[in-house]
Design an enzyme around this catalytic site. Sequence first.
Site, PDB file in Angstrom:
ATOM      1  N   TYR A 161       0.848  -1.190   0.000  1.00  0.00           N
ATOM      2  CA  TYR A 161       0.000   0.000   0.000  1.00  0.00           C
ATOM      3  C   TYR A 161       0.883   1.239   0.000  1.00  0.00           C
ATOM      4  O   TYR A 161       1.831   1.341   0.780  1.00  0.00           O
ATOM      5  CB  TYR A 161      -0.883  -0.011   1.250  1.00  0.00           C
ATOM      6  CG  TYR A 161      -1.802   1.184   1.395  1.00  0.00           C
ATOM      7  CD1 TYR A 161      -2.837   1.405   0.489  1.00  0.00           C
ATOM      8  CD2 TYR A 161      -1.652   2.083   2.448  1.00  0.00           C
ATOM      9  CE1 TYR A 161      -3.695   2.489   0.616  1.00  0.00           C
ATOM     10  CE2 TYR A 161      -2.508   3.170   2.598  1.00  0.00           C
ATOM     11  CZ  TYR A 161      -3.521   3.367   1.679  1.00  0.00           C
ATOM     12  OH  TYR A 161      -4.373   4.442   1.822  1.00  0.00           O
TER      13      TYR A 161
ATOM     14  N   ASP B  83       9.142   2.811   0.341  1.00  0.00           N
ATOM     15  CA  ASP B  83       8.059   3.453   1.077  1.00  0.00           C
ATOM     16  C   ASP B  83       8.223   3.044   2.533  1.00  0.00           C
ATOM     17  O   ASP B  83       7.842   1.949   2.938  1.00  0.00           O
ATOM     18  CB  ASP B  83       6.708   3.008   0.514  1.00  0.00           C
ATOM     19  CG  ASP B  83       5.552   3.651   1.276  1.00  0.00           C
ATOM     20  OD1 ASP B  83       5.799   4.323   2.291  1.00  0.00           O
ATOM     21  OD2 ASP B  83       4.394   3.469   0.835  1.00  0.00           O
TER      22      ASP B  83
ATOM     23  N   LYS C  54       3.719   8.546   9.506  1.00  0.00           N
ATOM     24  CA  LYS C  54       3.461   7.875  10.783  1.00  0.00           C
ATOM     25  C   LYS C  54       4.430   8.316  11.901  1.00  0.00           C
ATOM     26  O   LYS C  54       4.258   9.401  12.429  1.00  0.00           O
ATOM     27  CB  LYS C  54       3.414   6.363  10.556  1.00  0.00           C
ATOM     28  CG  LYS C  54       2.225   6.039   9.607  1.00  0.00           C
ATOM     29  CD  LYS C  54       1.898   4.598   9.415  1.00  0.00           C
ATOM     30  CE  LYS C  54       0.595   4.474   8.641  1.00  0.00           C
ATOM     31  NZ  LYS C  54       0.640   3.717   7.404  1.00  0.00           N
TER      32      LYS C  54
HETATM   33  C1  LIG Z   1       0.009   4.252   6.047  1.00  0.00           C
HETATM   34  C2  LIG Z   1       0.809   4.087   4.821  1.00  0.00           C
HETATM   35  C3  LIG Z   1       0.711   5.011   3.753  1.00  0.00           C
HETATM   36  C4  LIG Z   1      -0.290   6.125   3.733  1.00  0.00           C
HETATM   37  O1  LIG Z   1      -0.079   7.030   4.750  1.00  0.00           O
HETATM   38  P1  LIG Z   1      -1.313   7.998   5.216  1.00  0.00           P
HETATM   39  O2  LIG Z   1      -0.678   8.906   6.210  1.00  0.00           O
HETATM   40  O3  LIG Z   1      -2.342   7.083   5.787  1.00  0.00           O
HETATM   41  O4  LIG Z   1      -1.793   8.697   4.015  1.00  0.00           O
HETATM   42  C5  LIG Z   1       1.557   4.854   2.688  1.00  0.00           C
HETATM   43  N1  LIG Z   1       2.454   3.835   2.645  1.00  0.00           N
HETATM   44  C6  LIG Z   1       2.563   2.945   3.641  1.00  0.00           C
HETATM   45  C7  LIG Z   1       3.595   1.863   3.556  1.00  0.00           C
HETATM   46  C8  LIG Z   1       1.734   3.019   4.750  1.00  0.00           C
HETATM   47  O5  LIG Z   1       1.818   2.102   5.712  1.00  0.00           O
END
Ligand SMILES: *Cc1c(COP(=O)(O)O)cnc(C)c1O
Length: 412
Positions: A128, A223, A251
């Site tokens: 994701y 990511d 995060k």
């Molecule tokens: C949570 C997450 C996102 C998206 O971040 P948001 O702050 O929810 O938009 C993108 N990449 C990874 C790997 C994530 O865990």
Amino acid sequence: MPGGVSSPVRAFKSVGGQPIVFDRVKGPYAWDVDGNRFIDYVGSWGPAICGHAHPEVIAALQEALEKGTSFGAPCQLENQLAEMVIEAVPSVEMVRFVNSGTEACMAVMRLMRAFTGRDKVIKFEGCYHGHADMFLVKAGSGVATLGLPDSPGVPRTTTANTLTAPYNDLEAVKELFAENPDAISGVILEPIVGNAGFITPEPGFLEGLRELTQENGALLVFDEVMTGFRISYGGAQGRFGVTPDLTTMGKVIGGGLPVGAYGGRAEIMSMVAPAGPMYQAGTLSGNPLAMTAGIKTLELLKQEGTYERLETSTKRLIEGIISAARESGLEINGSSIGAMFGFYLCEGPVRNFEEAKNANTELFGKLHKAMLEKGVYLAPSAFEAGFTSVAHTDDDIDATLKAFQESFSSIN
Ligand SMILES: *Cc1c(COP(=O)(O)O)cnc(C)c1O
């Protein structure tokens, strides 16, 4: 509000029941509006690595609040957090702050294209990268949990440039490069997958991607929105010793406030406006309140022994969960790295999203409910990673393992 939530992963659709409404959080705990206390392994989906509402973070925020919440002009705190990120994360020489992980991934995608002059991107099934159009292809838990293949409203013309491969499959990536010569801007991945449960890279996978991208004039992007400052202070790249060209963060870096960031080699980042021609902006980006929570959180994490403690307690937790399940005669496989863990209720190993789908989701639903009744809050999906924090004590882990033992034996 659609589904009663502001983000679909909070709903209980896949485990059954109604989402629990929280009233407050502190340390490793969350209290619902009825006063029930839960030991929390969601940690606001990652940010709460120092424990919820850490007194030093709160005190720093209170002080910052007095000076105003948003300047719309540069502030010193941005520079301070930027320096901390550059010092910590091996690939980052220059960084841009945004307001969420989604925004960071959207911007990094544009930057990949801008720098290489190529339109296509390779992503992996089950990874994701936020909810932007071009990433909503085989995008993991939030989407998978609800059984949506992709999302309506995403134009085909956008996802036509998104190529997908199974995680841990270097051959598939090699083939994509061969089939699309000089067309692929880069490869983006979660260096440890936390959005399809918990999948670790097999030895040689990250190194292989580093070589393949270099051979093909493409960029490698980690990511690290989830893994950044959680797998180690330098993220997964610090831990595995593989340095991508670009990195996205979110995060933990916001310490519980909305912050995302992307960064990497100065040569590439210099393309971002106003240093270069690639446009990307944000009214509230780098605001002093969010920067303060990030700085304080990183300062706390930097203290000697933090990651060793996180590693040890998380390992004890996952090993206890696995043996509790096996004592009840249930099939399980799982693991942990740093302050992240996960398990699947099926025989292992799970190396990709296809294999993750072997997990017994019905049984997980029962487990989730039984754990809630015993005061433990797990992510409401069989395809999410779990998060520990510095605030989870040995006693909390013991209480959690007791709840797992009782729950596993009650659902079998
Ligand atoms: C949570 C997450 C996102 C998206 O971040 P948001 O702050 O929810 O938009 C993108 N990449 C990874 C790997 C994530 O865990």
